[in-house]
Motif scaffolding. Structure first.
Motif, PDB file in Angstrom:
ATOM      1  N   GLY A 238       0.893  -1.429  -0.325  1.00 22.09           N
ATOM      2  CA  GLY A 238       0.173  -0.065  -0.186  1.00 22.09           C
ATOM      3  C   GLY A 238       1.149   1.540  -0.057  1.00 22.09           C
ATOM      4  O   GLY A 238       0.372   2.102   0.151  1.00 22.09           O
ATOM      5  N   LEU A 239       2.600   1.152  -0.014  1.00 21.52           N
ATOM      6  CA  LEU A 239       2.730   2.328   0.000  1.00 21.52           C
ATOM      7  C   LEU A 239       3.070   3.143  -1.360  1.00 21.52           C
ATOM      8  O   LEU A 239       2.883   4.460  -1.285  1.00 21.52           O
ATOM      9  N   SER A 240       2.467   2.545  -2.996  1.00 25.36           N
ATOM     10  CA  SER A 240       2.385   3.471  -4.112  1.00 25.36           C
ATOM     11  C   SER A 240       1.424   4.361  -4.032  1.00 25.36           C
ATOM     12  O   SER A 240       1.144   5.416  -4.197  1.00 25.36           O
ATOM     13  N   TYR A 241       0.053   4.614  -3.496  1.00 24.04           N
ATOM     14  CA  TYR A 241      -0.823   4.603  -3.017  1.00 24.04           C
ATOM     15  C   TYR A 241      -0.129   6.331  -2.889  1.00 24.04           C
ATOM     16  O   TYR A 241      -0.845   6.962  -3.230  1.00 24.04           O
ATOM     17  N   PRO A 242       0.083   5.954  -1.676  1.00 27.57           N
ATOM     18  CA  PRO A 242       0.345   6.807  -1.084  1.00 27.57           C
ATOM     19  C   PRO A 242       1.351   8.304  -1.659  1.00 27.57           C
ATOM     20  O   PRO A 242       1.689   9.369  -1.822  1.00 27.57           O
ATOM     21  N   PHE A 243       2.075   7.537  -1.852  1.00 31.01           N
ATOM     22  CA  PHE A 243       3.321   7.756  -2.546  1.00 31.01           C
ATOM     23  C   PHE A 243       3.699   8.505  -3.688  1.00 31.01           C
ATOM     24  O   PHE A 243       3.903   9.486  -4.362  1.00 31.01           O
ATOM     25  N   PHE A 244       2.538   8.084  -4.697  1.00 32.21           N
ATOM     26  CA  PHE A 244       3.202   8.446  -6.854  1.00 32.21           C
ATOM     27  C   PHE A 244       2.013   8.405  -6.726  1.00 32.21           C
ATOM     28  O   PHE A 244       1.647   9.225  -7.635  1.00 32.21           O
ATOM     29  N   TRP A 245       0.862   8.002  -6.501  1.00 33.20           N
ATOM     30  CA  TRP A 245      -0.957   8.604  -6.708  1.00 33.20           C
ATOM     31  C   TRP A 245      -1.909   8.390  -6.170  1.00 33.20           C
ATOM     32  O   TRP A 245      -2.936   7.638  -6.331  1.00 33.20           O
ATOM     33  N   PRO A 246      -1.785   9.441  -4.923  1.00 35.38           N
ATOM     34  CA  PRO A 246      -3.199   9.433  -4.150  1.00 35.38           C
ATOM     35  C   PRO A 246      -4.228   9.740  -4.570  1.00 35.38           C
ATOM     36  O   PRO A 246      -5.401   9.137  -3.706  1.00 35.38           O
ATOM     37  N   ASP A 247      -4.256  10.488  -6.133  1.00 34.33           N
ATOM     38  CA  ASP A 247      -5.565  10.320  -6.134  1.00 34.33           C
ATOM     39  C   ASP A 247      -6.071   9.627  -7.794  1.00 34.33           C
ATOM     40  O   ASP A 247      -7.191  10.046  -7.880  1.00 34.33           O
ATOM     41  N   TRP A 248      -5.866   8.858  -7.576  1.00 33.33           N
ATOM     42  CA  TRP A 248      -5.446   7.947  -9.142  1.00 33.33           C
ATOM     43  C   TRP A 248      -6.227   7.088  -8.732  1.00 33.33           C
ATOM     44  O   TRP A 248      -5.800   5.966  -8.356  1.00 33.33           O
ATOM     45  N   ILE A 249      -7.356   6.676  -8.705  1.00 33.17           N
ATOM     46  CA  ILE A 249      -7.937   5.315  -8.234  1.00 33.17           C
ATOM     47  C   ILE A 249      -8.286   4.492  -8.806  1.00 33.17           C
ATOM     48  O   ILE A 249      -8.113   3.412  -8.504  1.00 33.17           O
ATOM     49  N   SER A 250      -8.058   5.160  -9.845  1.00 37.73           N
ATOM     50  CA  SER A 250      -8.959   3.661 -10.951  1.00 37.73           C
ATOM     51  C   SER A 250      -7.063   2.845 -10.733  1.00 37.73           C
ATOM     52  O   SER A 250      -7.112   1.703 -11.461  1.00 37.73           O
ATOM     53  N   TRP A 251      -6.722   3.908 -11.422  1.00 36.79           N
ATOM     54  CA  TRP A 251      -5.066   3.351 -11.301  1.00 36.79           C
ATOM     55  C   TRP A 251      -4.472   2.446 -10.380  1.00 36.79           C
ATOM     56  O   TRP A 251      -3.670   1.166 -10.744  1.00 36.79           O
ATOM     57  N   ASN A 252      -4.201   3.248  -9.318  1.00 38.54           N
ATOM     58  CA  ASN A 252      -3.978   2.330  -7.695  1.00 38.54           C
ATOM     59  C   ASN A 252      -5.240   0.771  -8.449  1.00 38.54           C
ATOM     60  O   ASN A 252      -4.627  -0.382  -7.574  1.00 38.54           O
ATOM     61  N   ASN A 253      -5.746   0.581  -8.900  1.00 34.89           N
ATOM     62  CA  ASN A 253      -7.027  -0.718  -8.279  1.00 34.89           C
ATOM     63  C   ASN A 253      -6.445  -1.512  -9.327  1.00 34.89           C
ATOM     64  O   ASN A 253      -6.825  -2.755  -9.244  1.00 34.89           O
ATOM     65  N   ILE A 254      -6.005  -1.373 -10.594  1.00 30.42           N
ATOM     66  CA  ILE A 254      -5.429  -1.811 -11.765  1.00 30.42           C
ATOM     67  C   ILE A 254      -4.579  -2.171 -11.555  1.00 30.42           C
ATOM     68  O   ILE A 254      -3.215  -2.756 -12.360  1.00 30.42           O
ATOM     69  N   SER A 255      -3.563  -0.742 -10.666  1.00 33.81           N
ATOM     70  CA  SER A 255      -1.429  -1.478 -11.314  1.00 33.81           C
ATOM     71  C   SER A 255      -1.125  -2.638 -10.205  1.00 33.81           C
ATOM     72  O   SER A 255      -0.271  -2.860 -11.198  1.00 33.81           O
ATOM     73  N   PHE A 297       2.908 -11.406 -23.062  1.00 37.45           N
ATOM     74  CA  PHE A 297       2.445 -10.102 -23.514  1.00 37.45           C
ATOM     75  C   PHE A 297       1.008  -9.583 -24.169  1.00 37.45           C
ATOM     76  O   PHE A 297       0.392  -8.829 -23.825  1.00 37.45           O
ATOM     77  N   ILE A 298       0.432 -10.488 -24.774  1.00 36.35           N
ATOM     78  CA  ILE A 298      -0.535 -10.825 -25.512  1.00 36.35           C
ATOM     79  C   ILE A 298      -1.984 -10.377 -24.059  1.00 36.35           C
ATOM     80  O   ILE A 298      -2.737 -10.334 -24.282  1.00 36.35           O
ATOM     81  N   VAL A 299      -2.239 -11.154 -23.163  1.00 36.03           N
ATOM     82  CA  VAL A 299      -2.738 -10.993 -21.559  1.00 36.03           C
ATOM     83  C   VAL A 299      -2.503  -9.916 -21.018  1.00 36.03           C
ATOM     84  O   VAL A 299      -3.740  -9.992 -21.058  1.00 36.03           O
ATOM     85  N   TRP A 300      -1.276  -9.591 -21.518  1.00 31.18           N
ATOM     86  CA  TRP A 300      -1.374  -8.346 -20.604  1.00 31.18           C
ATOM     87  C   TRP A 300      -1.957  -7.231 -20.664  1.00 31.18           C
ATOM     88  O   TRP A 300      -2.437  -6.329 -20.275  1.00 31.18           O
ATOM     89  N   PHE A 301      -2.199  -6.664 -22.288  1.00 31.30           N
ATOM     90  CA  PHE A 301      -2.925  -5.550 -23.076  1.00 31.30           C
ATOM     91  C   PHE A 301      -4.430  -6.191 -23.512  1.00 31.30           C
ATOM     92  O   PHE A 301      -5.425  -5.560 -23.494  1.00 31.30           O
ATOM     93  N   LEU A 304      -7.135  -5.343 -20.756  1.00 36.87           N
ATOM     94  CA  LEU A 304      -7.861  -3.708 -21.091  1.00 36.87           C
ATOM     95  C   LEU A 304      -9.384  -3.856 -21.529  1.00 36.87           C
ATOM     96  O   LEU A 304     -10.299  -2.864 -20.972  1.00 36.87           O
ATOM     97  N   ILE A 305      -9.624  -5.058 -22.145  1.00 36.55           N
ATOM     98  CA  ILE A 305     -11.025  -5.727 -22.341  1.00 36.55           C
ATOM     99  C   ILE A 305     -11.419  -6.248 -21.473  1.00 36.55           C
ATOM    100  O   ILE A 305     -13.062  -6.541 -21.167  1.00 36.55           O
ATOM    101  N   LEU A 306     -10.740  -7.362 -20.741  1.00 39.32           N
ATOM    102  CA  LEU A 306     -11.399  -8.738 -19.924  1.00 39.32           C
ATOM    103  C   LEU A 306     -11.491  -8.478 -18.153  1.00 39.32           C
ATOM    104  O   LEU A 306     -11.482  -7.238 -18.599  1.00 39.32           O
ATOM    105  N   PRO A 307     -12.201  -8.755 -18.684  1.00 39.78           N
ATOM    106  CA  PRO A 307     -13.247  -8.972 -16.925  1.00 39.78           C
ATOM    107  C   PRO A 307     -12.064  -8.942 -15.501  1.00 39.78           C
ATOM    108  O   PRO A 307     -10.734  -9.905 -16.198  1.00 39.78           O
ATOM    109  N   TYR A 308     -11.923  -8.227 -14.767  1.00 36.45           N
ATOM    110  CA  TYR A 308     -10.815  -8.656 -13.315  1.00 36.45           C
ATOM    111  C   TYR A 308     -10.257 -10.497 -13.471  1.00 36.45           C
ATOM    112  O   TYR A 308      -9.455 -10.348 -13.104  1.00 36.45           O
TER     113      TYR A 308
END
Length: 704
Positions: A238-255, A297-301, A304-308
């Protein structure tokens, strides 16, 4: 060489940090405070309301560290707080925890940051009130106390109800802490994470530095793999949330799931380079790893469209395939006696085992405890250090192989250089600032201050007439064989053999050249003693020495060139050698050489004459070095040195009668000395034809 220097430098630090990590692990991550009593209720349809809480069939948990793995819907917890042993401050029903005068009695902590939505309720005076609503679905500033972990301040010890919804594993380690325990635990936790981050960052910088200096991609892959692993830990804790993107909720959930694929792609690329899996030799292994890399690499991209849930299951399968494939190829490489494979197999296997412990903890298979909580930290740290040790061994092995090749090449080069040095002295190349004869080109030149020596065998023509060509060469080589080592021992080198003469250069002190000349005379005495024993005539030499600025360079043409030394000072040294015949002496030096000596008094010398070379206006003093002469010649010359000096002063002052008397006295004491006879002949000539007023006592040389 650079890699060989950098890796050992960081090895001590990298060895100390894992030990510190192991030591701090239990201390830093052992749960502080009290363990409350926890009940749970699964609500997969998310239908339970707060008024239904007293009607639920609560299940008592064996531990306050609850792990359900992935659960649909919502999970409810009822927490019965423990009496802390002090008076309890109860809040009024209308008082909010966010009031400025709020002073918490206790803290409730969830030591797991990957929860999407948390609601905390507390029953106060028979009414269930919502105290906090937070989680990864909210901005970081919405968390109580802005703590990395979920920390809820409470003023009442009444029952607490917690509703947790998360797309990941439902892990809820609940502790009841005092304010001091919160502070102490946070400090220990950050210290533990700090050591781990320090280790990873140090190894990342090492890999980056090695790549920068060596340009080998293996170090770049290693460093980037360490970096992705470090960022992965930041997000897990949980260190990335406060230090890197505290206001970026959507990215924090998929990072977290977004960063895993690059790490596996990089470790696959690192394995191919490290285990030397190349397409030309290890076709199947190369295709296996490359194919899985492409799939990841293919699955990684596709994420963007697959359910979590779908994405996470597919990518996990790809991770398992890469993990197994890396074990297979490293085992195969180890069976082929690839020593690098031992390091990779050990580090990767330990990492897989300990990370699987953490994975099964997320899935609710293994219990929640200190070991399962920190297994991935120890596994990845061990992997980092093992890979670093493997790289160090690889560099050592490459350096050893290169050293062996270099030694072989060096031996060949040394043999070739030694052969070349017989014709072009290495000292000459050094003065020309060339590493080898291959670097020497026509027209190369440099200026230097040297002491030049010429040495010549007198009457060699008459000696050679009695010898056949083979004996002539044998005689010369026997004599010169005694000269060469003396020059080298005194820091000089023979630049040229000119028939029966040599020209030697001394880049260091002028004393080196004079000492060489003295040693020549001493060795010549021994050489002549042997010749007399064979009824052979003695050999006499003449030595001329001058200290001067010269030009060194190469002359000739493209197909044939030679090194040479050019300058008036070189010519003067040659003429001084010629003058030794006229004055009947063995060694003569110039006043330039004498003035360059640190301590001229260490030598026995005397002034012989002042001469002017043909075509030159400047005159130069001729000085004889007496050291090294036979004792029967040395003693009378030393005895008459003062008298000779007075005679020469009278001569220069045109007191020819007084000078003649003193020269005759010198000749009586030293009959073998040719110098006074020369001056007596000049005086006799001056008596018949007195010198003009411009006469300064300097003798002009009519020939070169």
């Amino acid at each position: 060489m650079v890699a060989a220097e950098i890796l050992p430098t960081g090895r001590h630090c990298c060895g100390l940090l894992p030990l510190l990590l192991i030591f701090l692990g239990p201390l830093a991550c052992s749960y502080p405070g009290q363990e409350p009593t926890v009940y749970s209720f699964k609500d997969p349809q998310s239908r339970v309301q707060t008024e239904d809480l007293n009607k639920l069939a609560w299940k008592k948990e064996q531990s306050a560290s609850v792990n359900f793995g992935q659960q649909p819907g919502r999970v409810w917890f009822k927490v019965l707080l423990q009496q802390p042993g002090s008076s309890v401050f109860r809040a009024d029903s209308g008082e909010t925890p966010w009031h400025d005068s709020f002073e918490p009695e206790i803290y409730l902590q969830f030591d797991y940051p990957q929860l999407d939505r948390i609601r905390v309720y507390q029953e106060i005076e028979g009414k269930v009130n919502l105290l906090f609503e937070t989680g990864d679905d909210f901005r970081f500033e919405h968390r109580p106390g802005h703590n990395v972990q979920y920390l809820f301040p409470l003023r009442s010890l009444s029952e607490v109800y917690i509703a947790v919804e998360t797309i990941g594993p439902t892990i809820v380690p609940i502790r009841q802490l005092s304010e001091q325990e919160v502070h102490d635990y946070s400090m220990r936790k950050f210290l533990f994470i700090g050591v781990y981050v320090g280790l990873a960052f140090l190894l990342f910088l090492t890999g980056l530095a090695l790549f920068t200096f060596s340009r080998e991609l293996i170090y770049l892959y290693y460093g980037l793999y360490i970096l992705t692993s470090l960022l992965f830990v930041f997000m897990m804790e949980g260190l990335s949330y406060p230090f890197f993107w505290p206001d970026w909720i959507s990215w924090n959930n998929i990072s977290l799931p977004a960063l895993g694929p690059p790490g596996f792609i990089l470790v696959g690329q690192f394995a191919k380079e490290y285990l030397e899996i190349v397409s030309g030799r290890s076709v199947y292994r190369y295709r296996l790893i490359t194919g899985i890399q492409i799939a990841i690499f293919i699955v990684w991209f596709s994420g963007l469209i697959l359910p979590y849930y779908t994405y996470s299951r597919i990518i996990n399968v790809a991770y398992y395939l890469m993990s197994i494939a890396l074990v297979i190829v490293s085992v195969r490489a180890a069976m082929e006696r690839n020593r690098n494979a031992y390091f990779f197999l050990t580090g990767w296997s330990v990492f897989l085992f300990l990370s699987s412990v953490t994975t099964t903890r997320y899935l609710g298979i293994t219990p929640e405890n200190i070991f399962t909580r920190n297994a991935i930290f120890f596994g990845s740290a061990f992997e980092f250090v093992t890979f670093a040790a493997g790289l160090a061994y690889r560099v050592h092995a490459m350096r050893r192989d290169r050293e062996e090749e270099r030694q072989l090449a060096l031996e060949k080069q040394r043999a070739l250089t030694n052969s070349y040095a017989r014709f072009v002295p290495a000292d000459f190349l050094g003065l020309m600032q060339k590493r080898s004869i291959e670097d020497l080109e026509l027209g190369d030149a440099t200026e230097a201050r040297l002491t030049v020596m010429f040495a010549d065998i007198r009457s060699f023509t008459s000696i050679s007439e009695s010898l056949n060509p083979e004996d002539n060469f044998r005689f010369l080589n026997q004599l010169l064989a005694t000269v060469g080592p003396v020059v080298r021992d005194k820091g000089g080198f023979i630049d040229k053999y000119i028939g029966d003469s040599i020209m030697a250069l001394f880049p260091g002190r002028p004393e080196d050249a004079i000492d060489s000349g003295i040693e020549f005379k001493r060795r010549l005495l021994e050489f002549n003693r042997i010749r007399r024993g064979r009824n052979q005539p003695p050999i006499h030499i003449g030595i001329g020495i001058n200290t001067c600025d010269v030009m060194l360079g190469t002359i000739g043409e493209s197909e044939r060139m030679d090194g040479t030394v050019i300058g008036d000072g070189v010519n003067l040294a040659s003429r001084l050698e010629s003058l030794t015949r006229r004055y009947g002496i063995t060694m003569a030096i110039s006043e330039h050489c004498l003035m360059s000596l640190e301590d001229p008094g260490r030598y026995n010398y005397r002034l012989i004459d002042r001469v002017r070379a043909k075509g030159k206006e400047e005159s130069v003093s001729v000085i004889e070095i007496l050291d090294g002469d036979p004792e029967e010649e040395l003693e009378p010359r030393l005895l008459t040195r003062g008298l000779l000096e007075k005679a020469m002063n009278d001569y220069l002052d045109r007191r020819f009668d007084a000078a003649s008397d003193r020269f005759e006295r010198v000749l009586e004491l030293c009959p073998d000395d040719a110098v006074p006879s020369i001056y007596l002949s000049r005086i006799e000539e001056f008596r018949n034809r007195p010198p003009g007023p411009e006469w300064d006592g300097v003798i002009s040389m009519e020939s070169k």
